[in-house]
Scaffold this motif. Structure first.
Motif, PDB file in Angstrom:
ATOM      1  N   THR A  63     -29.615   5.230  26.855  1.00 32.70           N
ATOM      2  CA  THR A  63     -30.931   4.966  27.406  1.00 32.70           C
ATOM      3  C   THR A  63     -31.927   5.128  26.279  1.00 32.70           C
ATOM      4  N   GLU A  64     -32.678   4.116  26.047  1.00 35.95           N
ATOM      5  CA  GLU A  64     -33.704   4.221  25.023  1.00 35.95           C
ATOM      6  C   GLU A  64     -35.039   4.066  25.704  1.00 35.95           C
ATOM      7  N   GLN A  65     -35.944   4.910  25.378  1.00 32.70           N
ATOM      8  CA  GLN A  65     -37.213   4.877  26.081  1.00 32.70           C
ATOM      9  C   GLN A  65     -38.348   4.818  25.086  1.00 32.70           C
ATOM     10  N   LEU A  66     -39.374   4.195  25.508  1.00 30.45           N
ATOM     11  CA  LEU A  66     -40.525   4.059  24.627  1.00 30.45           C
ATOM     12  C   LEU A  66     -41.759   3.932  25.502  1.00 30.45           C
ATOM     13  N   GLN A 113     -29.426  21.324  35.382  1.00 28.65           N
ATOM     14  CA  GLN A 113     -29.337  22.240  34.243  1.00 28.65           C
ATOM     15  C   GLN A 113     -28.200  23.244  34.427  1.00 28.65           C
ATOM     16  N   THR A 116     -28.158  28.486  31.436  1.00 31.17           N
ATOM     17  CA  THR A 116     -29.116  28.868  30.383  1.00 31.17           C
ATOM     18  C   THR A 116     -30.369  27.994  30.404  1.00 31.17           C
ATOM     19  N   GLY A 117     -30.398  27.028  31.306  1.00 29.88           N
ATOM     20  CA  GLY A 117     -31.551  26.131  31.355  1.00 29.88           C
ATOM     21  C   GLY A 117     -31.355  24.891  30.518  1.00 29.88           C
ATOM     22  N   LYS A 118     -30.146  24.685  30.002  1.00 31.68           N
ATOM     23  CA  LYS A 118     -29.883  23.483  29.195  1.00 31.68           C
ATOM     24  C   LYS A 118     -29.726  22.275  30.114  1.00 31.68           C
ATOM     25  N   LEU A 119     -30.418  21.237  29.806  1.00 29.63           N
ATOM     26  CA  LEU A 119     -30.331  20.009  30.589  1.00 29.63           C
ATOM     27  C   LEU A 119     -28.939  19.385  30.433  1.00 29.63           C
ATOM     28  N   ALA A 142     -26.984  13.969  29.443  1.00 33.42           N
ATOM     29  CA  ALA A 142     -27.434  14.215  28.072  1.00 33.42           C
ATOM     30  C   ALA A 142     -26.227  13.987  27.169  1.00 33.42           C
ATOM     31  N   ARG A 143     -26.500  13.500  25.961  1.00 32.74           N
ATOM     32  CA  ARG A 143     -25.395  13.167  25.061  1.00 32.74           C
ATOM     33  C   ARG A 143     -24.566  14.414  24.781  1.00 32.74           C
ATOM     34  N   GLY A 144     -23.275  14.283  24.917  1.00 33.48           N
ATOM     35  CA  GLY A 144     -22.391  15.420  24.669  1.00 33.48           C
ATOM     36  C   GLY A 144     -22.145  16.276  25.895  1.00 33.48           C
ATOM     37  N   PHE A 145     -22.807  15.936  27.022  1.00 33.81           N
ATOM     38  CA  PHE A 145     -22.648  16.750  28.234  1.00 33.81           C
ATOM     39  C   PHE A 145     -22.111  15.900  29.392  1.00 33.81           C
TER      40      PHE A 145
ATOM     41  N   GLY B  30     -42.839   9.008  20.561  1.00 35.72           N
ATOM     42  CA  GLY B  30     -42.114   7.763  20.805  1.00 35.72           C
ATOM     43  C   GLY B  30     -41.055   7.456  19.767  1.00 35.72           C
ATOM     44  N   LYS B  32     -37.410   7.972  18.317  1.00 29.84           N
ATOM     45  CA  LYS B  32     -36.110   8.551  18.676  1.00 29.84           C
ATOM     46  C   LYS B  32     -35.713   9.448  17.506  1.00 29.84           C
ATOM     47  N   PHE B  48     -32.841  25.157  21.222  1.00 29.03           N
ATOM     48  CA  PHE B  48     -32.616  24.065  22.168  1.00 29.03           C
ATOM     49  C   PHE B  48     -31.497  24.385  23.162  1.00 29.03           C
ATOM     50  N   ARG B  49     -31.127  25.656  23.262  1.00 32.25           N
ATOM     51  CA  ARG B  49     -30.155  26.149  24.261  1.00 32.25           C
ATOM     52  C   ARG B  49     -28.775  25.502  24.074  1.00 32.25           C
ATOM     53  N   VAL B  72     -23.150  14.855  18.120  1.00 34.65           N
ATOM     54  CA  VAL B  72     -24.547  14.818  18.600  1.00 34.65           C
ATOM     55  C   VAL B  72     -24.619  15.295  20.050  1.00 34.65           C
ATOM     56  N   ARG B  73     -25.634  16.097  20.344  1.00 37.18           N
ATOM     57  CA  ARG B  73     -25.858  16.599  21.709  1.00 37.18           C
ATOM     58  C   ARG B  73     -27.277  16.257  22.142  1.00 37.18           C
ATOM     59  N   GLY B  74     -27.434  15.967  23.420  1.00 37.46           N
ATOM     60  CA  GLY B  74     -28.772  15.721  23.965  1.00 37.46           C
ATOM     61  C   GLY B  74     -29.490  17.045  24.158  1.00 37.46           C
ATOM     62  N   THR B  75     -30.806  17.017  24.018  1.00 35.14           N
ATOM     63  CA  THR B  75     -31.591  18.232  24.301  1.00 35.14           C
ATOM     64  C   THR B  75     -32.250  18.077  25.670  1.00 35.14           C
ATOM     65  N   ASN B  76     -33.131  18.987  25.998  1.00 34.92           N
ATOM     66  CA  ASN B  76     -33.840  18.874  27.272  1.00 34.92           C
ATOM     67  C   ASN B  76     -34.969  17.844  27.209  1.00 34.92           C
ATOM     68  N   GLU B  81     -32.436  14.403  20.024  1.00 34.96           N
ATOM     69  CA  GLU B  81     -31.034  14.839  20.068  1.00 34.96           C
ATOM     70  C   GLU B  81     -30.762  15.711  18.858  1.00 34.96           C
TER      71      GLU B  81
END
Lengths: 489, 252
Positions: A63-66, A113, A116-119, A142-145, B30, B32, B48-49, B72-76, B81
């Motif tokens: 997903t790419e957002q802008l 989440q 620990t509150g990680k998304l 989320a990437r990696g999750f 904006g 990435k 970033f937990r 690579v891991r996504g953050t909140n 990332e």
């Protein structure tokens, strides 16, 4: 849906951001380049939160957002310079982006989440509008999750509250989200009762096509994308063809003035379209050359001619003459609907009238003498026009006929039409290039090289045409036509 | 992909806080953004937990055939990332030393991700080593937080001299003051003097505030939990100054 909302909120670690209403546009090029590249481009406008542009893969992997200030981007170049612009430019290759579906959605956003509150994932419940609103739960791990997200979703799947979409393609998404497809289509399909009197039925179809014609005017004047002109010409040719093929249901005196207006449009648009196609093909033609002769003057001359043709057409579309033509055309359609100035065949059922017209056109196509193909390009062009007019009748009034034979009939015709079109393009391009080369300094060697190449290609193409005509005349290819006309009767 | 590295020879100067907050602000703008936590301490990952990973050794990390993508891991936060810290980084210098063209190894690892991100931030460990030289090679800009004390200034001077001596582009250096306490005379004096001697210094600085320290407690960038605090405002101003210096659009 309430069950799903309760289940979502009851799930530990799922935080809801509350319901929101958003307006969403799905954009696509005329020729579906985004779909071909397995991408979905959407513009989402949220009250107070601004605009977000999303480019997603069909599999929902990325997903790419802008966020953007743009009202509605029409070209990749209008995106802010960056990765999304680059990627879109690679996919669309200069094609305009058009809204293909639009709708309003109620959206519940949740964040899933861990302790620990990680998304882990963003969850989004989308509810379309309508009597039976469809619901889509969009899950963006989320990437990696991804695995952790699967664990959260398992209860929903077990409860049967969620059914996974096999592919995150735009079509099922649009369907589930209840988004309406945009009204524009080049060839609208009109449902007509077969026994309806011909005059009002033809008026309905002509009105719908007129809407498509007008939808493209702005794009042509602004010179946004060659496909506006292409669609405009398809509709224009349909209208011209039907004024001839279905003329028994129309009074003749008003037709003459309208035909003249349509002929002018056809001439102006044809000139520009030919130059557009030549511009696209030129590289392929030049690739066959000796590589020594300078081609820049030719390209520049072609661009100048194209610009002149566009200016001429745009001026006409903005002129009082065109506005007057539009008024005449609207008046003619109103009179046709109201039954004023009826033709001798106005009372005929529409299906009978169309069937007769199809029969006549098909007879003309079959009457073509293949021996003329080698020697007479004009005769081939006539055949091409007859094929086109036959196809317009089949497609414009498709809902009057049985679907199976109609599809086969159109397929058979398309094959022949494509071969004829390619041959005619070569013929036209040869003429155009000869003229253009004569107008540029040092163009004579190019005429020789390109002329030889195009003549050789044309000769090869004519062989294919003869084979295609032979195939079209075969009993196997003609069977769908026989079925079609018999069933219609 | 434009790459920034937060680096200083001296520890405890606010490299990680800068990397975390600036990468967050870049993503809000904006872009990435990817943050690579190259410090085995793993503080940026902690903010970033995300738990640091534990690869056996650096050789395994450097020989990744699939690049850094799987790490690579996504953050909140949507456009941000992270490549979390890895305990294997502790002996990276040894592993790099055994490879050919050791100065280009990290750049080669990061290169496949260039198409996916607009910006990358690298949070470096405080030492001058082969790993640091890799970072100097691959980063377009080195963000150098400097505490206005003589020792920190000396460390910056050493870094600048090292870059000049080693023909590394010292024009990449973007120093800025960090943990500034304007009540202290020494800080004020050093800031004035340093700015005169080093015109490349950014004019925005990060003050010493408790809100920035609370990032460890909140495990989030300071803008998310104290957006109007002086610390948060300072990072916003710093990011704007960086964007202006490097020619990046700031904001969506």
């Amino acid at each position: 849906m309430p069950q799903l909302v309760d289940a979502l909120c009851a799930q530990s670690g799922v935080l809801s951001e509350g319901w929101n209403t958003e307006r969403r546009w799905y954009l696509e090029t005329f020729d579906g380049r985004l779909a071909a590249a397995k991408q979905v481009l959407s513009v989402v406008k949220r009250p107070r939160l601004g605009t977000e542009i999303q480019l997603r893969t069909l599999a929902g992997e990325t997903t790419e957002q802008l966020t953007s200030e743009l009202a509605m981007p029409q070209f990749a170049s209008q995106f802010r310079p960056g990765r999304m612009q680059l990627r879109l430019a690679q996919i669309t290759l200069g094609r305009a982006l058009l809204p293909r579906a639009v709708g309003q959605l109620k959206v519940l956003r949740c964040q899933c989440q861990d302790a620990t509150g990680k998304l882990l994932a963003g969850l989004q419940l989308e509810v379309g509008r309508g009597r039976q609103p469809r619901v889509v739960l969009r899950v963006c791990p989320a990437r990696g999750f991804e695995r952790a997200t699967q664990r959260v979703l398992r209860p929903f799947l077990a409860l049967g509250l969620v059914v996974p979409l096999k592919a995150d393609a735009a079509a099922p998404l649009l369907q589930h989200a209840g988004l309406a497809r945009c009204a524009y289509t080049c060839k609208p399909l009109i449902r007509l009762r077969p026994q309806l009197a011909a005059a009002p039925a033809v008026a309905q179809v002509l009105s719908a096509y007129t809407h498509s014609l007008r939808a493209n005017e702005g794009g042509i004047v602004a010179d946004l994308d060659g496909e506006f002109l292409h669609d405009y010409r398809v509709v224009l040719r349909c209208l011209r063809a039907w004024l001839g093929d279905l003329k028994p249901c129309m009074a003749q005196p008003p037709l003459r003035a309208l035909r003249a207006g349509l002929t002018t449009l056809n001439r102006l648009t044809g000139k520009l379209r030919d130059l557009d196609v030549l511009t696209r093909q030129l590289d392929a033609y030049l690739a066959q050359g000796d590589g020594m002769t300078p081609t820049i003057p030719l390209r520049e001359r072609l661009a100048t001619c194209r610009a002149q043709a566009h200016t001429e057409l745009a001026a006409h579309l903005k002129s009082p003459v065109y506005r007057s033509f539009q008024r005449q055309w609207t008046g003619f359609l109103a009179a046709l609907t109201a039954g004023k100035h009826p033709g001798r065949g106005s009372h005929l059922p529409i299906r009978d009238l169309v069937r007769r017209a199809i029969g006549k056109r098909r007879a003309r196509v079959l009457a073509f003498d293949p021996a003329l193909a080698q020697t007479n390009p004009s005769a081939l062009h006539e055949l091409r026009k007859n094929c086109k007019r036959l196809r317009y009748l089949l497609e414009g009034f498709a809902l009057l006929f049985a679907r199976g034979p109609l599809r086969l009939a159109v397929e058979e015709l398309k094959n022949l039409q494509r071969t004829l079109g390619e041959t005619w393009d070569l013929h036209v391009h040869l003429g155009l290039l000869t003229r253009l080369c004569a107008e540029v300094p040092g163009g004579a060697p190019l005429v020789v090289v390109l002329g030889a190449r195009l003549c050789s290609l044309e000769a090869q193409q004519v062989v294919l045409v003869v084979a295609a005509i032979g195939h079209f005349r075969s009993p196997q290819a003609q069977r769908p036509y026989a079925d079609l006309l018999a069933r219609a009767a | 992909m434009m790459t920034f590295a937060t680096y200083n020879l001296k520890g405890g100067v606010g490299k990680t806080a800068a990397a975390v907050n600036l990468s967050y602000l870049a993503s809000l703008g904006g872009h990435k953004t990817l943050l690579w936590d190259l410090d085995p301490q793993g503080a940026a990952s902690f903010y970033f937990r995300i738990e640091p990973t534990a690869t056996k050794n650096s050789a395994t990390l450097l020989e990744r055939k699939r690049g850094l993508g799987p790490a690579v891991r996504g953050t909140n936060y949507p456009a941000l990332e992270i490549i979390p810290a890895d305990l294997g980084y502790r002996d990276m210098d040894l592993a790099l030393g055994e490879l050919r063209k050791p100065n280009e190894r990290l750049g080669k690892l990061l290169a496949p991700l260039a198409a996916d991100y607009d910006l990358a931030f690298i949070d470096c460990a405080p030492h001058l080593s082969l790993t640091s030289e890799n970072v100097f090679d691959l980063a377009h800009w080195l963000l150098v937080p400097v505490i206005p004390t003589p020792l920190a200034v000396r460390a910056y001077t050493q870094l600048r001299e090292f870059c000049e001596r080693g023909k590394l582009a010292h024009k990449k250096l973007l120093p800025f003051f960090s943990m500034v306490d304007r009540r202290r005379q020494l800080h004020c004096k050093v800031v004035t003097q340093f700015a005169q001697e080093h015109p490349e210094v950014l004019h925005s600085f990060v003050p010493y505030t408790s809100q920035v320290e609370k990032m460890g407690e909140q495990r989030a960038p300071v803008q998310t939990f104290a957006p109007s605090s002086p610390g948060a405002r300072a990072f916003v101003a710093l990011w704007a100054a960086i964007c202006a210096r490097v020619g990046l659009p700031n904001g969506p």
